[in-house]
Write a protein that holds these residues in place. Structure first.
Motif, PDB file in Angstrom:
ATOM      1  N   ILE A 178       0.870  -1.175   0.000  1.00  0.00           N
ATOM      2  CA  ILE A 178       0.000   0.000   0.000  1.00  0.00           C
ATOM      3  C   ILE A 178       0.906   1.223   0.000  1.00  0.00           C
ATOM      4  O   ILE A 178       1.694   1.435   0.921  1.00  0.00           O
ATOM      5  CB  ILE A 178      -0.928   0.011   1.228  1.00  0.00           C
ATOM      6  N   LEU A 179       0.794   2.033  -1.068  1.00  0.00           N
ATOM      7  CA  LEU A 179       1.666   3.196  -1.250  1.00  0.00           C
ATOM      8  C   LEU A 179       0.760   4.390  -1.569  1.00  0.00           C
ATOM      9  O   LEU A 179       0.503   4.702  -2.729  1.00  0.00           O
ATOM     10  CB  LEU A 179       2.658   2.925  -2.387  1.00  0.00           C
ATOM     11  N   ASN A 180       0.262   5.036  -0.510  1.00  0.00           N
ATOM     12  CA  ASN A 180      -0.753   6.071  -0.675  1.00  0.00           C
ATOM     13  C   ASN A 180      -0.388   7.360   0.046  1.00  0.00           C
ATOM     14  O   ASN A 180       0.200   7.328   1.139  1.00  0.00           O
ATOM     15  CB  ASN A 180      -2.108   5.599  -0.125  1.00  0.00           C
ATOM     16  N   SER A 181      -0.755   8.489  -0.565  1.00  0.00           N
ATOM     17  CA  SER A 181      -0.725   9.818   0.081  1.00  0.00           C
ATOM     18  C   SER A 181       0.636  10.160   0.665  1.00  0.00           C
ATOM     19  O   SER A 181       0.739  10.624   1.804  1.00  0.00           O
ATOM     20  CB  SER A 181      -1.806   9.900   1.169  1.00  0.00           C
ATOM     21  N   ASN A 182       1.689   9.963  -0.113  1.00  0.00           N
ATOM     22  CA  ASN A 182       3.039  10.329   0.312  1.00  0.00           C
ATOM     23  C   ASN A 182       3.548  11.498  -0.522  1.00  0.00           C
ATOM     24  O   ASN A 182       3.127  11.699  -1.674  1.00  0.00           O
ATOM     25  CB  ASN A 182       3.996   9.146   0.149  1.00  0.00           C
ATOM     26  N   THR A 183       4.493  12.241   0.049  1.00  0.00           N
ATOM     27  CA  THR A 183       5.175  13.318  -0.659  1.00  0.00           C
ATOM     28  C   THR A 183       6.660  12.987  -0.724  1.00  0.00           C
ATOM     29  O   THR A 183       7.300  12.797   0.324  1.00  0.00           O
ATOM     30  CB  THR A 183       4.973  14.667   0.048  1.00  0.00           C
ATOM     31  N   PHE A 184       7.198  12.910  -1.958  1.00  0.00           N
ATOM     32  CA  PHE A 184       8.624  12.653  -2.166  1.00  0.00           C
ATOM     33  C   PHE A 184       9.219  13.902  -2.822  1.00  0.00           C
ATOM     34  O   PHE A 184       8.751  14.338  -3.885  1.00  0.00           O
ATOM     35  CB  PHE A 184       8.837  11.450  -3.086  1.00  0.00           C
ATOM     36  N   VAL A 185      10.238  14.473  -2.202  1.00  0.00           N
ATOM     37  CA  VAL A 185      10.855  15.689  -2.723  1.00  0.00           C
ATOM     38  C   VAL A 185      12.353  15.466  -2.892  1.00  0.00           C
ATOM     39  O   VAL A 185      13.064  15.178  -1.916  1.00  0.00           O
ATOM     40  CB  VAL A 185      10.587  16.892  -1.790  1.00  0.00           C
ATOM     41  N   ASP A 186      12.813  15.588  -4.129  1.00  0.00           N
ATOM     42  CA  ASP A 186      14.241  15.541  -4.479  1.00  0.00           C
ATOM     43  C   ASP A 186      14.934  14.272  -4.001  1.00  0.00           C
ATOM     44  O   ASP A 186      16.081  14.302  -3.527  1.00  0.00           O
ATOM     45  CB  ASP A 186      14.960  16.792  -3.956  1.00  0.00           C
ATOM     46  N   VAL A 187      14.238  13.155  -4.075  1.00  0.00           N
ATOM     47  CA  VAL A 187      14.856  11.840  -3.876  1.00  0.00           C
ATOM     48  C   VAL A 187      14.638  11.069  -5.180  1.00  0.00           C
ATOM     49  O   VAL A 187      13.558  10.571  -5.464  1.00  0.00           O
ATOM     50  CB  VAL A 187      14.274  11.093  -2.654  1.00  0.00           C
ATOM     51  N   GLU A 188      15.678  11.022  -5.971  1.00  0.00           N
ATOM     52  CA  GLU A 188      15.589  10.498  -7.333  1.00  0.00           C
ATOM     53  C   GLU A 188      15.830   8.996  -7.336  1.00  0.00           C
ATOM     54  O   GLU A 188      16.738   8.510  -6.663  1.00  0.00           O
ATOM     55  CB  GLU A 188      16.612  11.214  -8.216  1.00  0.00           C
ATOM     56  N   THR A 189      15.020   8.267  -8.098  1.00  0.00           N
ATOM     57  CA  THR A 189      15.121   6.809  -8.065  1.00  0.00           C
ATOM     58  C   THR A 189      16.184   6.268  -9.018  1.00  0.00           C
ATOM     59  O   THR A 189      16.635   5.138  -8.854  1.00  0.00           O
ATOM     60  CB  THR A 189      13.765   6.166  -8.428  1.00  0.00           C
ATOM     61  N   SER A 190      16.598   7.040 -10.017  1.00  0.00           N
ATOM     62  CA  SER A 190      17.628   6.573 -10.936  1.00  0.00           C
ATOM     63  C   SER A 190      19.016   6.873 -10.390  1.00  0.00           C
ATOM     64  O   SER A 190      19.175   7.613  -9.421  1.00  0.00           O
ATOM     65  CB  SER A 190      17.458   7.231 -12.312  1.00  0.00           C
ATOM     66  N   GLY A 191      20.041   6.313 -11.047  1.00  0.00           N
ATOM     67  CA  GLY A 191      21.409   6.524 -10.600  1.00  0.00           C
ATOM     68  C   GLY A 191      22.392   5.835 -11.516  1.00  0.00           C
ATOM     69  O   GLY A 191      22.067   5.448 -12.644  1.00  0.00           O
ATOM     70  N   GLY A 192      23.595   5.626 -11.005  1.00  0.00           N
ATOM     71  CA  GLY A 192      24.640   5.027 -11.803  1.00  0.00           C
ATOM     72  C   GLY A 192      24.354   3.597 -12.208  1.00  0.00           C
ATOM     73  O   GLY A 192      24.940   3.070 -13.156  1.00  0.00           O
TER      74      GLY A 192
END
Length: 661
Positions: free
Chosen positions: A526-540
């Motif tokens: 369950i992944l509901n009503s969250n705020t993600f700011v400047d945490v990027e899922t991509s990378g090297g």
């Protein structure tokens, strides 16, 4: 008694395969019924007579007001009425043949059963009452005993009750009324002369009153209760617990039961601390006593306010579940709790209820670890509990924090799960100190240790990396390389605090809620009503995802906001070379998500070279809507978008999305 009569069915089953005649069968059944009745009568006789001997040894200021003889011959009975209205039945019987436990009083004043001390005091002395008397029953053919409302336990040497043909009594030799005395002679020749004081009565009439399981009369705060009382004697006194008040009022005319007084009990306006079942004092008693010459008669009633079940500690101690993040915590599973009122170190696992705001706890147990560590407030007034973790938490059971500022100074993974099926819950917490290349939760042994239930709800996760640390591109994970049965991530704010300027890798990159391309979420995410700011899922390591695993059995993803001020497109890969990625995603799973629901998820990327989407490649199921790309924050308004304070309030029209604070 059900536990005795259950033998009938067992014996009938045995007789059915022996080829007995119908007459034989009837005789056997009748004989069995007779023996069952005999055992029931023996158990009752034993318990009744033990109540009498208990009164003789420890009258507790109750006198005898009347003795009535019933029956003739060998099994005479005496019905004894005490000054508080209680009645006891004494049966004088010959030696019987039923195999029953031997009950004695030792020189130490303790009850002994079959020669073994029970540790329970029988004789009241030095102003202290005894601790009760034994009650017996027969269960599965064996004698069992308990004291008060304690647990039943087998009597040593108490097996084989089925034999015997006649009732018997091992305690009393004779009894008789002589003038104003009741004279009782025990089997050992001891004579007890008990005065009969007919005009000394103190009886609290419990008719119509409701008592709880511990025999307390529960009276609401600030209320008054009126109880009829029958009193004969003089020099009446009333005592009551601290904070309470009680008085006696004489009636002009007694009621039909002979009650000639009223007992007024006034409950305090504030809650008083309730006694536990193990309490041995009388601080909960309203006691009425009356005198006649040298004799006293006493009756009492236990009182308390209703338990305040907004107090988590009260709920827990009374066997109720305290629910944190959808997870139930009960005393029967996690044991006795410790109340914390001041700063201290956590020296062992357990359940801790914090009753003082802004208390600071420290954890530094090293690899010794804990089975369970549960830290929760006693009530809603306790909004801030500080927990500093300086060594890895090796965990084999359940970890729960509520209203906790969870800070780690580790340059390492924080929770190391050392068992299969561990539970982890953070509710209304602030989590800080997570380091690049590390995770909040890891298994001690991959493929062996896993999460059963994991809930992070209503919490803030603040990641404070410097630019030099950020561009390492190794990332931060909440759950690393570990299966999870049920994962709930709801109403959280996750943000990196450093300033983002340009597209040269200054985001926190490779941020993962769960990572491990062979790992599964077995039941539900369950992944509901969250705020993600400047945490990027991509990378090297390329395009992976916020959720990067093999499979998810069921997923719900709704009302989230994913904001990237200016995401990087060039990363340092594991070989130390620059690599380019032009896509960042929320989900990447090897297996298709067949049971998935998703809607009203908003995204923003400040770098037009970086594509932002819900799922990797073409794996998004039709039941999950694509991210809606909108500018939901006004980053120029520091009152609504501020990394230093963790404030992220969407613009008008979008306030129902993201974490609700």
């Amino acid at each position: 008694m059900k536990y005795i009569k259950s033998y009938i069915l067992f014996v009938l089953m045995g007789l059915a395969v022996t080829g007995c005649t119908m007459d034989d069968l009837k005789d056997d059944v009748n004989d069995l019924k007779d023996r069952v009745t005999l055992i029931e009568q023996q158990v009752k006789l034993l318990n009744d007579n033990l109540a009498v001997i208990s009164y003789i040894l420890d009258p507790q200021n109750k006198t005898i007001s009347n003795v009535k003889k019933e029956g003739q011959g060998e099994n005479q009975q005496y019905v004894i009425t005490l000054s508080n209205g209680d009645q006891l039945t004494l049966t004088i019987g010959k030696e019987g043949t039923v195999n029953e436990p031997e009950i004695t009083i030792g020189e130490d004043g303790k009850w002994y059963i079959n020669g073994t001390s029970t540790g329970v005091t029988a004789v009241g002395e030095n102003g202290k009452n005894g601790e009760g008397y034994p009650e017996f029953r027969v269960q599965d053919g064996n004698w069992q005993v308990r004291f008060g409302d304690g647990a039943w336990a087998n009597v040593p040497g108490g097996e084989g009750i089925a034999g015997g043909s006649s009732l018997g009594d091992q305690i009393f030799e004779s009894a008789k009324v002589e003038g104003n005395n009741f004279v009782v002679t025990l089997k050992d020749g001891t004579v007890h002369t008990l005065p009969i004081v007919a005009t000394l009565v103190c009886t609290i009439d419990r008719t119509g009153l409701t008592f709880d399981d511990e025999d307390f009369l529960v009276i609401n705060k600030g209320e008054r209760t009126v109880i009829p009382v029958k009193i004969e004697g003089e020099k009446m006194q009333v005592t009551y617990p601290e904070g309470w008040r009680a008085t006696l009022n004489k009636l002009d005319v007694a009621d039909e039961k002979g009650n000639n007084y009223q007992l007024f009990i006034f409950a305090p306006s504030a809650e008083t601390k309730a006694l536990t079942r193990a309490a041995a004092d009388n601080t909960a008693d309203v006691t009425v006593q009356v005198q006649k010459g040298a004799f006293w008669a006493v009756d009492k009633i236990k009182v308390k306010n209703p338990r305040d079940y907004s107090n988590n500690l009260n709920k827990y101690e009374d066997g109720m579940a305290v629910t944190v993040g959808g997870f139930d915590i009960k005393q029967e599973e996690y044991g006795a709790a410790t109340e914390i009122t001041a700063d201290q170190s956590i020296t062992q696992g357990g359940v801790y209820f914090v009753s003082t705001n802004n208390v600071t706890l420290t954890y530094n147990l090293g690899s010794a670890g804990v089975n369970n560590l549960i830290i929760i407030p006693t009530n809603e007034d306790i909004t801030t509990i500080n927990l500093s973790v300086s060594t890895q938490v090796y965990l084999t059971g359940t970890f729960v924090c509520q209203n906790v500022n969870f800070t780690t100074t580790l340059n390492n993974n924080v929770l190391r799960l050392n068992e299969a099926g561990v539970n982890v819950v953070f509710d209304r917490c602030k989590i800080t100190g997570l380091k690049n290349t590390k995770a909040l939760m890891v298994p001690n042994t991959a493929n062996t240790h896993y999460l059963n239930y994991c809930a992070i709800v209503n919490s803030d996760i603040r990641i404070e990396e410097t630019e030099a640390e950020v561009i390492k591109n190794a990332g931060v994970a909440i759950i690393n390389n570990m299966d999870c049965s049920r994962l709930i991530f709801e109403n959280n704010i996750v943000y990196a605090t450093h300033t983002v300027t340009g597209s040269t890798g200054q985001h926190l990159v490779n941020f993962k809620l769960i990572t491990g391309n062979t790992r599964t979420i077995k039941d539900e995410l369950i992944l509901n009503s969250n705020t993600f700011v400047d945490v990027e899922t991509s990378g090297g390591s390329g395009v992976t995802g916020l959720v990067y695993c093999k499979s998810i059995n069921k997923v719900t993803v709704k009302n989230n906001i994913y904001w990237l001020t200016n995401p990087a497109t060039n990363f340092i890969n594991s070989s130390g070379n620059n690599s380019e990625s032009t896509t960042t995603v929320i989900f990447r799973t090897a297996d298709a998500m067949t049971d998935a629901t998703g809607s009203n998820n908003y995204g923003y990327t400040g770098n037009t070279d970086m594509k932002f989407q819900m799922c990797y490649s073409k794996t998004r199921p039709d039941t999950v809507d694509e991210l809606i790309l909108e500018t939901v924050f006004d980053t120029s308004d520091q009152t609504t978008f501020n990394k230093s304070t963790g404030t992220f309030i969407p613009k008008a029209g979008y306030t129902q999305y993201g974490a609700q604070r």
